[in-house]
Write an enzyme that holds these catalytic residues in place. Structure first.
Site, PDB file in Angstrom:
ATOM      1  N   HIS A   1       8.870   2.842   9.208  1.00  0.00           N
ATOM      2  CA  HIS A   1       8.595   1.976  10.367  1.00  0.00           C
ATOM      3  C   HIS A   1       7.336   2.473  11.081  1.00  0.00           C
ATOM      4  CE1 HIS A   1       9.550  -0.876  13.519  1.00  0.00           C
ATOM      5  NE2 HIS A   1       9.198   0.071  14.383  1.00  0.00           N
TER       6      HIS A   1
ATOM      7  N   MET B   1      10.683  -6.823   4.936  1.00  0.00           N
ATOM      8  CA  MET B   1      10.734  -7.393   6.272  1.00  0.00           C
ATOM      9  C   MET B   1      12.014  -8.175   6.571  1.00  0.00           C
ATOM     10  SD  MET B   1       8.329  -5.891   7.323  1.00  0.00           S
ATOM     11  CE  MET B   1       7.055  -6.108   8.522  1.00  0.00           C
TER      12      MET B   1
ATOM     13  N   SER C   1       0.841  -1.210   0.000  1.00  0.00           N
ATOM     14  CA  SER C   1       0.000   0.000   0.000  1.00  0.00           C
ATOM     15  C   SER C   1       0.874   1.257   0.000  1.00  0.00           C
ATOM     16  CB  SER C   1      -0.967  -0.007   1.187  1.00  0.00           C
ATOM     17  OG  SER C   1      -0.269   0.184   2.395  1.00  0.00           O
TER      18      SER C   1
ATOM     19  N   ASP D   1      16.461  -0.238  12.939  1.00  0.00           N
ATOM     20  CA  ASP D   1      15.483   0.816  13.253  1.00  0.00           C
ATOM     21  C   ASP D   1      16.079   1.949  14.093  1.00  0.00           C
ATOM     22  OD1 ASP D   1      13.510  -0.589  11.882  1.00  0.00           O
ATOM     23  OD2 ASP D   1      12.809  -1.645  13.661  1.00  0.00           O
TER      24      ASP D   1
END
Ligand code: GAR
Length: 364
Positions: free
Chosen positions: A278, A259, A180, A314
């Site tokens: 994220h 991922m 998306s 991250d």
């Protein structure tokens, strides 16, 4: 047409010359590349390589191997032409055309004293076969810095940009899921909110929705086999990923729901050029299902972050964030749906801002 005899006879002559230099106590430097449209970045690099020793031999990828590395449509100039241009440079002593994607065979034959390599490598990120060959012949490795903003891809993009308006950053979009956010990127490009082009869409999951979207939009898309380890990429997959992104001529790598954790050699190949999306307000809640973690921790607000990818997961520099209030009665699904709405706005905006800086040379 490249003459295959040229490849071997020249190599024999170079090997004999290397022995002569060796006897005279002089140092032979070897480097390799495609050198398709020669630009000042190439020239400075070759001068620097030559200055490491007394003579410089350049291994020049044949047309077939350039095609394999950079994709159809390359090289622009034939192997014979590229060799002739290189040989005319004062800093280049010999050019050897070679037909393989890899360089071990040439290293074994030439036995250089020094091996020079372009700046997006470190000695430990060279392919193991290359490292072994260098060890076999006792060559030392020297990594030379590349001249930022001076590349064949940038030259080509400027050429086409002259006819098609200002140059726009080219994106390699990586995703494992429904895509998306990739759809949002396409929408932003269509509506003129994002000045960018899709160079390639890559997934580690055959059949992922993001690949269907790319196919429907008529955009280049492919699957890279990342291996069996969940959330990681094996060595062959990483190498393939680097080659595929390079071949696409992308300026930026966008992780839109990819991922798996990127490691070397991928990180070193695109320093400061990989953006990740994220679903949390980092540094809070790195890792999986971040919005569930936020909800379970009783947070009053959640959100999403676009950041640069570094070795720590991250944790790279944050480029942009959007906040989402947690509402009474929110479930993981309702909260995530509102986070995704924000993601679809945030990611194109972050790419637009960062991409402009990259093209202006304000980032590495
Ligand atoms: C996005 O919500 C993104 O934040 C998340 O994957 C989703 C992909 O959705 N990424 C991560 O969790 C990375 N750690 P999409 O396939 O619909 O774009």
């Amino acid at each position: 047409m490249e003459n295959p005899d040229f490849l071997t006879s020249d190599l024999d002559a170079v090997a004999a010359w290397r022995d002569q230099l060796d006897r005279e106590g002089r140092t032979l430097v070897f480097t390799n590349g495609c050198f398709d449209i020669l630009h000042v970045g190439h020239v400075r690099y070759l001068r620097e390589a030559r200055a490491l020793g007394d003579a410089l031999v350049v291994g020049l990828n044949s047309d077939a191997s350039v095609r394999e590395l950079k994709g159809q449509g390359r090289p622009i100039n034939s192997g014979a032409d590229r060799a002739e241009v290189l040989e005319a440079l004062k800093c280049v002593d010999r050019v050897v055309l070679f037909n393989e994607r890899r360089v071990e065979r040439l290293i074994d034959r030439i036995r250089p004293h020094i091996y020079a390599k372009g700046g997006d490598h470190r000695p430990e990120t060279l392919p193991p076969e290359e490292r072994e060959a260098l060890q076999r012949v006792g060559a030392s490795v020297r990594i030379l810095s590349l001249v930022p903003g001076r590349s064949t891809s940038a030259t080509l993009a400027r050429l086409t940009g002259d006819q098609a308006g200002p140059r726009r950053p080219r994106l390699a979009v990586l995703g494992s899921g429904k895509g998306s956010n990739f759809r949002a990127i396409l929408g932003a490009i269509r509506e003129g909110r994002l000045q960018a082009e899709i160079a390639v869409v890559i997934s580690d999951v055959p059949g992922a929705g993001i690949l269907d979207l790319a196919r429907e939009a008529g955009l280049p898309h492919l699957v890279v086999d990342c291996g069996k380890r969940r959330a990681r990429i094996d060595a062959a997959g990483s190498k393939d990923l680097v080659d595929r992104v390079r071949a696409s001529g992308a300026d930026l790598v966008i992780l839109a729901g990819f991922m798996r954790i990127l490691e070397e050699p991928v990180l070193g190949a695109f320093p400061g050029r990989i953006l990740n999306l994220h679903p949390s307000l980092l540094p809070k809640y790195p890792g999986k299902d971040a919005w569930v973690q936020a909800l379970q921790a009783g947070e009053k607000e959640a959100g999403c972050t676009v950041h640069l990818v570094t070795a720590e997961v991250d944790a790279g520099p944050i480029l942009k964030q959007a906040r989402v209030l947690v509402e009474p009665g929110d479930t993981a699904e309702t909260l995530y749906a509102r986070i995704q709405e924000q993601e679809h706005r945030l990611l194109p905006a972050a790419i637009e801002e960062y991409g402009a800086k990259i093209l202006q040379g304000l980032q590495p």
